[in-house]
Design an enzyme around this catalytic site. Structure first.
Site, short mmCIF file in Angstrom:
data_model
loop_
_atom_site.label_atom_id
_atom_site.label_comp_id
_atom_site.label_asym_id
_atom_site.label_seq_id
_atom_site.Cartn_x
_atom_site.Cartn_y
_atom_site.Cartn_z
N ASP A 129 46.16 15.67 114.22
CA ASP A 129 46.56 15.88 115.51
C ASP A 129 46.03 14.49 116.43
O ASP A 129 46.77 14.03 117.03
CB ASP A 129 46.09 17.17 116.28
CG ASP A 129 46.95 18.29 115.69
OD1 ASP A 129 47.90 18.21 115.20
OD2 ASP A 129 46.51 19.52 115.75
N CYS A 159 45.09 1.48 110.28
CA CYS A 159 45.44 0.32 109.38
C CYS A 159 47.03 0.28 109.34
O CYS A 159 47.49 -0.68 108.89
CB CYS A 159 44.91 0.34 108.24
SG CYS A 159 45.44 1.81 107.26
N ASP A 169 49.39 14.80 121.98
CA ASP A 169 50.33 15.45 121.14
C ASP A 169 50.00 16.79 121.26
O ASP A 169 49.09 17.48 121.16
CB ASP A 169 49.55 15.08 119.55
CG ASP A 169 50.25 15.99 118.51
OD1 ASP A 169 51.55 15.79 118.16
OD2 ASP A 169 49.80 16.73 117.72
N GLU A 226 55.36 12.85 123.49
CA GLU A 226 56.66 12.70 122.43
C GLU A 226 57.89 13.86 123.09
O GLU A 226 57.58 14.85 123.62
CB GLU A 226 56.03 13.30 121.17
CG GLU A 226 57.01 13.05 120.11
CD GLU A 226 56.52 13.44 118.83
OE1 GLU A 226 57.23 13.25 117.81
OE2 GLU A 226 55.30 14.08 118.73
#
Length: 394
Positions: free
Chosen positions: A349, A323, A184, A267
């Site tokens: 982050d 989750c 990231d 990304e």
């Protein structure tokens, strides 16, 4: 696989004069050919431009073109022909990557270069012989892996000279330590990785202050004066220092990342759109996100790694990596989040980096079931801020 090896050299006064004459001839040939292409109804190819160059050398106004080697002049025409081909392929959608603009005229104060083909140079006994220039002694910081196919003489805006060789290299296969990693990218912290490692970019504030001060001084000085030219060189040297510091940092980080991991996931950021924000444009431009992506992609191909990018619209910062609960958009000032579903405190982050890794290796679909079962919201409500956030100071 071809690669470039660049070395700095320090020419003598006579060699500086010869190189200045060579750069001027290459620049004139490029500008004359570009002007001729713009005036022509149909784009002339390299053969027509080369025949026109031969006729131009016979003119009295251009007879000084015969005083330098003809190889760099011909290479300049080849580069112009390639630039036009890249421009048309990019405009028609046949070329991948960002759009390529049309060729532009060269200036005397900008970066100068001249390319010598294999027939016009020779490397022997630690020296490089260039036709009608002489023997140059570069600073050999490393050995050439093979005999170069071409060499380019470069003079940057700060007045430094370099020799850039194109050589054939054999990829070096290194066994990866980790299977995959997600990265990231950010401003304060350049890269946060899914394994918890954080890379902080160098501090450019001191150089930026000097650049701003000198740019104000440059704006008040008279054009084409010696003092203005001196200030311009000082600004160019500061910019080169910033560029080299960033390039050294990006090369070391990309090399370590590619050597240690088999799959690298990034990304796909819209950098061109993000720099339109005038408050963050300078900070984003100094980071070099796109350069880091290009380095990782090129080194992954060279080392046999897998490089992937995920869609920029993936909600990596809005989903719990443990989750799969989606808490929605949260203000950038919030750096830690406590998930409402599992109760685990997540670093913003690191959570995004882990989600990037999962999406990149194809595990993103496993989280959709959890997202449907849990309560979601597009934006955290005022009554939930105290439950899902932890102060960044903590």
């Amino acid at each position: 696989m071809k690669a470039r090896y660049q070395y700095r050299f320090y020419p003598t006064i006579q060699q500086q004069v010869s190189l200045a004459q060579l750069f001027g001839c290459v620049r004139v040939v490029w500008n004359d050919a570009l002007a001729f292409c713009k005036e022509s109804e149909k784009l002339p190819g390299y053969n027509k431009l080369a025949a026109r160059l031969t006729q131009t050398k016979r003119l009295e106004t251009r007879e000084w073109l015969r005083e330098v080697s003809s190889v760099p002049l011909q290479q300049s025409l080849r580069q112009l022909d390639t630039a036009y081909k890249n421009f048309f392929e990019s405009r028609n959608g046949k070329r991948k990557g960002s759009k390529v603009g049309s060729p532009k005229f060269k200036k005397k104060v900008s970066r100068q270069s001249a390319t010598f083909a294999n027939t016009a140079f020779k490397v022997s006994d630690g020296e490089v012989y260039l036709a009608k220039i002489g023997n140059l002694k570069p600073v050999w910081s490393r050995e050439l892996p093979s005999h170069p196919s071409s060499v380019t003489v470069i003079k940057d805006c700060a007045g430094r000279y370099f020799l850039s060789f194109v050589v054939e290299v054999v990829p070096n296969q290194v066994e990866a330590k980790n299977q995959s990693i997600g990265i990231d990218l950010g401003i304060k912290t350049f890269a946060v990785m899914s394994n918890g490692f954080k890379a902080t970019s160098p501090d450019y504030s001191k150089q930026n202050r000097k650049v701003r001060k000198l740019q104000k001084k440059l704006a008040r000085q008279q054009k084409d004066s010696k003092r203005r030219n001196k200030t311009r060189l000082q600004i160019a040297k500061l910019h080169n220092r910033i560029v080299e510091t960033r390039k050294d940092f990006l090369h070391k980080l990309s090399t370590k990342t590619v050597n240690d991991n088999q799959v690298i996931v990034l990304e796909d950021l819209n950098v061109s759109g993000m720099v339109k924000n005038r408050r963050l444009a300078r900070a984003i431009s100094l980071q070099g996100w796109r350069e880091f992506r290009n380095l990782c992609e090129a080194k992954s191909e060279k080392s046999g790694r897998t490089f992937q990018t995920i869609d920029r619209w993936q909600p990596t910062s809005q989903v719990c990596c443990d989750c799969g609960f989606r808490w929605g958009k949260i203000d950038l000032s919030v750096r830690f989040v406590v998930c409402l579903s599992c109760g685990i405190e997540q670093d913003r982050d690191e959570n995004a980096a882990k989600n990037i890794e999962m999406v990149g290796i194809g595990h993103c679909h496993d989280l959709k079931r959890t997202q449907r079962d849990c309560r979601t919201s597009s934006l955290a409500g005022l009554d939930e801020v105290s439950r899902i956030t932890v102060a960044s100071a903590q």
